[in-house]
Design a protein around this motif. Structure first.
Motif, PDB file in Angstrom:
ATOM      1  N   VAL A   4      11.111 -18.025  45.114  1.00 31.50           N
ATOM      2  CA  VAL A   4      11.717 -18.866  44.092  1.00 31.50           C
ATOM      3  C   VAL A   4      12.548 -19.895  44.828  1.00 31.50           C
ATOM      4  CG1 VAL A   4      13.344 -18.932  42.181  1.00 31.50           C
ATOM      5  CG2 VAL A   4      11.780 -17.017  42.392  1.00 31.50           C
ATOM      6  N   SER A   5      12.180 -21.163  44.715  1.00 34.35           N
ATOM      7  CA  SER A   5      12.897 -22.181  45.474  1.00 34.35           C
ATOM      8  C   SER A   5      13.728 -23.098  44.584  1.00 34.35           C
ATOM      9  CB  SER A   5      11.911 -23.022  46.281  1.00 34.35           C
ATOM     10  OG  SER A   5      10.980 -23.623  45.408  1.00 34.35           O
ATOM     11  N   ASP A   6      13.494 -23.082  43.297  1.00 33.03           N
ATOM     12  CA  ASP A   6      14.216 -23.947  42.384  1.00 33.03           C
ATOM     13  C   ASP A   6      15.686 -23.555  42.360  1.00 33.03           C
ATOM     14  OD1 ASP A   6      15.089 -25.552  40.365  1.00 33.03           O
ATOM     15  OD2 ASP A   6      13.887 -24.616  38.791  1.00 33.03           O
ATOM     16  N   ASP A   7      16.569 -24.550  42.608  1.00 30.12           N
ATOM     17  CA  ASP A   7      18.011 -24.279  42.599  1.00 30.12           C
ATOM     18  C   ASP A   7      18.531 -23.934  41.207  1.00 30.12           C
ATOM     19  OD1 ASP A   7      18.257 -24.644  45.306  1.00 30.12           O
ATOM     20  OD2 ASP A   7      18.761 -26.772  45.138  1.00 30.12           O
ATOM     21  N   SER A   8      17.749 -24.192  40.174  1.00 32.56           N
ATOM     22  CA  SER A   8      18.202 -23.894  38.823  1.00 32.56           C
ATOM     23  C   SER A   8      17.667 -22.535  38.339  1.00 32.56           C
ATOM     24  CB  SER A   8      17.763 -25.004  37.859  1.00 32.56           C
ATOM     25  OG  SER A   8      16.349 -25.033  37.778  1.00 32.56           O
ATOM     26  N   ALA A   9      17.175 -21.720  39.253  1.00 32.39           N
ATOM     27  CA  ALA A   9      16.640 -20.409  38.883  1.00 32.39           C
ATOM     28  C   ALA A   9      17.739 -19.556  38.250  1.00 32.39           C
ATOM     29  CB  ALA A   9      16.076 -19.702  40.101  1.00 32.39           C
ATOM     30  N   THR A  10      17.360 -18.795  37.247  1.00 32.50           N
ATOM     31  CA  THR A  10      18.315 -17.913  36.564  1.00 32.50           C
ATOM     32  C   THR A  10      18.524 -16.652  37.397  1.00 32.50           C
ATOM     33  OG1 THR A  10      16.626 -16.689  35.360  1.00 32.50           O
ATOM     34  CG2 THR A  10      17.465 -18.722  34.330  1.00 32.50           C
ATOM     35  N   ASP A  22      11.589 -11.329  48.328  1.00 27.53           N
ATOM     36  CA  ASP A  22      12.130 -12.628  48.736  1.00 27.53           C
ATOM     37  C   ASP A  22      13.599 -12.455  49.090  1.00 27.53           C
ATOM     38  OD1 ASP A  22      13.094 -15.214  49.000  1.00 27.53           O
ATOM     39  OD2 ASP A  22      12.284 -15.933  47.095  1.00 27.53           O
ATOM     40  N   GLY A  23      13.878 -12.279  50.396  1.00 25.99           N
ATOM     41  CA  GLY A  23      15.258 -12.059  50.844  1.00 25.99           C
ATOM     42  C   GLY A  23      16.168 -13.232  50.543  1.00 25.99           C
ATOM     43  N   GLY A  24      15.630 -14.448  50.545  1.00 31.62           N
ATOM     44  CA  GLY A  24      16.432 -15.621  50.241  1.00 31.62           C
ATOM     45  C   GLY A  24      16.910 -15.634  48.796  1.00 31.62           C
ATOM     46  N   ALA A  25      16.177 -14.968  47.914  1.00 33.74           N
ATOM     47  CA  ALA A  25      16.579 -14.918  46.511  1.00 33.74           C
ATOM     48  C   ALA A  25      17.925 -14.196  46.369  1.00 33.74           C
ATOM     49  CB  ALA A  25      15.506 -14.226  45.672  1.00 33.74           C
ATOM     50  N   PHE A  26      18.151 -13.163  47.168  1.00 28.39           N
ATOM     51  CA  PHE A  26      19.436 -12.450  47.110  1.00 28.39           C
ATOM     52  C   PHE A  26      20.564 -13.395  47.512  1.00 28.39           C
ATOM     53  CE2 PHE A  26      22.878  -9.857  48.853  1.00 28.39           C
ATOM     54  CZ  PHE A  26      23.120  -9.007  47.789  1.00 28.39           C
ATOM     55  N   ASP A  27      20.335 -14.191  48.565  1.00 24.30           N
ATOM     56  CA  ASP A  27      21.351 -15.138  49.021  1.00 24.30           C
ATOM     57  C   ASP A  27      21.687 -16.166  47.938  1.00 24.30           C
ATOM     58  OD1 ASP A  27      21.394 -13.843  51.466  1.00 24.30           O
ATOM     59  OD2 ASP A  27      19.929 -15.205  52.370  1.00 24.30           O
ATOM     60  N   ARG A  28      20.690 -16.590  47.180  1.00 24.49           N
ATOM     61  CA  ARG A  28      20.928 -17.552  46.103  1.00 24.49           C
ATOM     62  C   ARG A  28      21.515 -16.875  44.864  1.00 24.49           C
ATOM     63  NH1 ARG A  28      16.046 -18.664  47.958  1.00 24.49           N
ATOM     64  NH2 ARG A  28      14.901 -18.311  46.023  1.00 24.49           N
ATOM     65  N   VAL A  30      23.763 -14.313  44.918  1.00 19.25           N
ATOM     66  CA  VAL A  30      25.158 -13.924  45.140  1.00 19.25           C
ATOM     67  C   VAL A  30      26.159 -14.886  44.486  1.00 19.25           C
ATOM     68  CG1 VAL A  30      26.932 -13.619  46.920  1.00 19.25           C
ATOM     69  CG2 VAL A  30      24.727 -12.477  47.148  1.00 19.25           C
ATOM     70  N   PRO A  31      26.058 -16.194  44.695  1.00 17.71           N
ATOM     71  CA  PRO A  31      27.054 -17.069  44.047  1.00 17.71           C
ATOM     72  C   PRO A  31      27.000 -17.021  42.516  1.00 17.71           C
ATOM     73  CG  PRO A  31      25.754 -18.300  45.659  1.00 17.71           C
ATOM     74  CD  PRO A  31      25.144 -16.940  45.543  1.00 17.71           C
ATOM     75  N   LEU A  32      25.832 -16.700  41.971  1.00 14.70           N
ATOM     76  CA  LEU A  32      25.689 -16.663  40.517  1.00 14.70           C
ATOM     77  C   LEU A  32      26.291 -15.407  39.893  1.00 14.70           C
ATOM     78  CD1 LEU A  32      22.007 -17.954  40.180  1.00 14.70           C
ATOM     79  CD2 LEU A  32      24.137 -19.276  39.977  1.00 14.70           C
TER      80      LEU A  32
END
Length: 195
Positions: A4-10, A22-28, A30-32
């Motif tokens: 998931v690369s979209d910055d507006s992902a829920t 997708d390990g990067g999804a966890f990083d994205r 966390v701030p949410l």
């Protein structure tokens, strides 16, 4: 593995991507979810003794460390995630209390009056005794135990709890009433048992 690369992902989309590896999804993610996790941690820490050495931010950080090791979970939604996070925080605090030798079950109990908003009335501040009672409840009534965990510890509404468990709101309300009475009885019995 799809990313998931979209910055507006829920949060739900990111949770599902993380569950697919997708390990990067966890990083994205966390701030949410960070503010909500801090709110859950503050709720936990508010019931701990004033001189507790663990702070809410440390509790959140430890939860992140444990959650990052969760692999291949089929995340359904954010309510499920916050339920797992709340359970993780509960485990951290119970492990911490047990390691510190918090004494016999029931020692130093302080009643906490929690109103229907997210409440089990008159539960003890002794997290070890509460954890022991919740484990007994889970053995006898697993779903009712999950309702307490999601509502009391996770701060989820009746509707969010129903969604996380895949049951009706009325079922959650019945389980909630039953579990409150069951825990109250179990903890009251514990206080009257001889040591």
């Amino acid at each position: 593995m799809s990313r998931v690369s979209d910055d507006s992902a829920t949060p739900t989309e990111l949770l599902q991507a993380w569950g697919r590896g997708d390990g990067g999804a966890f990083d994205r993610l966390v701030p949410l979810v960070h503010d909500e996790l801090r709110r859950i941690a503050r709720r936990y820490m508010g019931r701990e003794r004033a001189d507790h050495t663990l702070q809410a931010s440390a509790l959140v950080n430890e939860a992140y460390l444990r959650l990052i090791d969760v692999n291949k979970v089929q995340w359904q939604n954010r309510a499920q995630f916050f339920g797992v996070a709340a359970r993780t925080m509960r485990r951290i605090l119970v492990d911490f209390a047990r390691a510190r030798g918090c004494g016999k079950r029931g020692a130093g109990i302080r009643h906490v009056s929690l109103h229907e908003a997210l409440v089990v009335s008159s539960l003890p501040d002794d997290l070890v005794a509460l954890d022991d009672a919740l484990q007994l409840l889970e053995e006898a009534f697993p779903r009712k135990s999950r309702v307490v965990e999601l509502r009391f510890f996770g701060g989820l509404t009746f509707e969010e709890t129903a969604e996380a468990l895949g049951v009706s709101v009325d079922t959650v309300k019945r389980d909630w009433r039953f579990a409150k009475l069951w825990l109250l009885r179990e903890l009251s019995d514990e206080r009257t048992r001889p040591v």
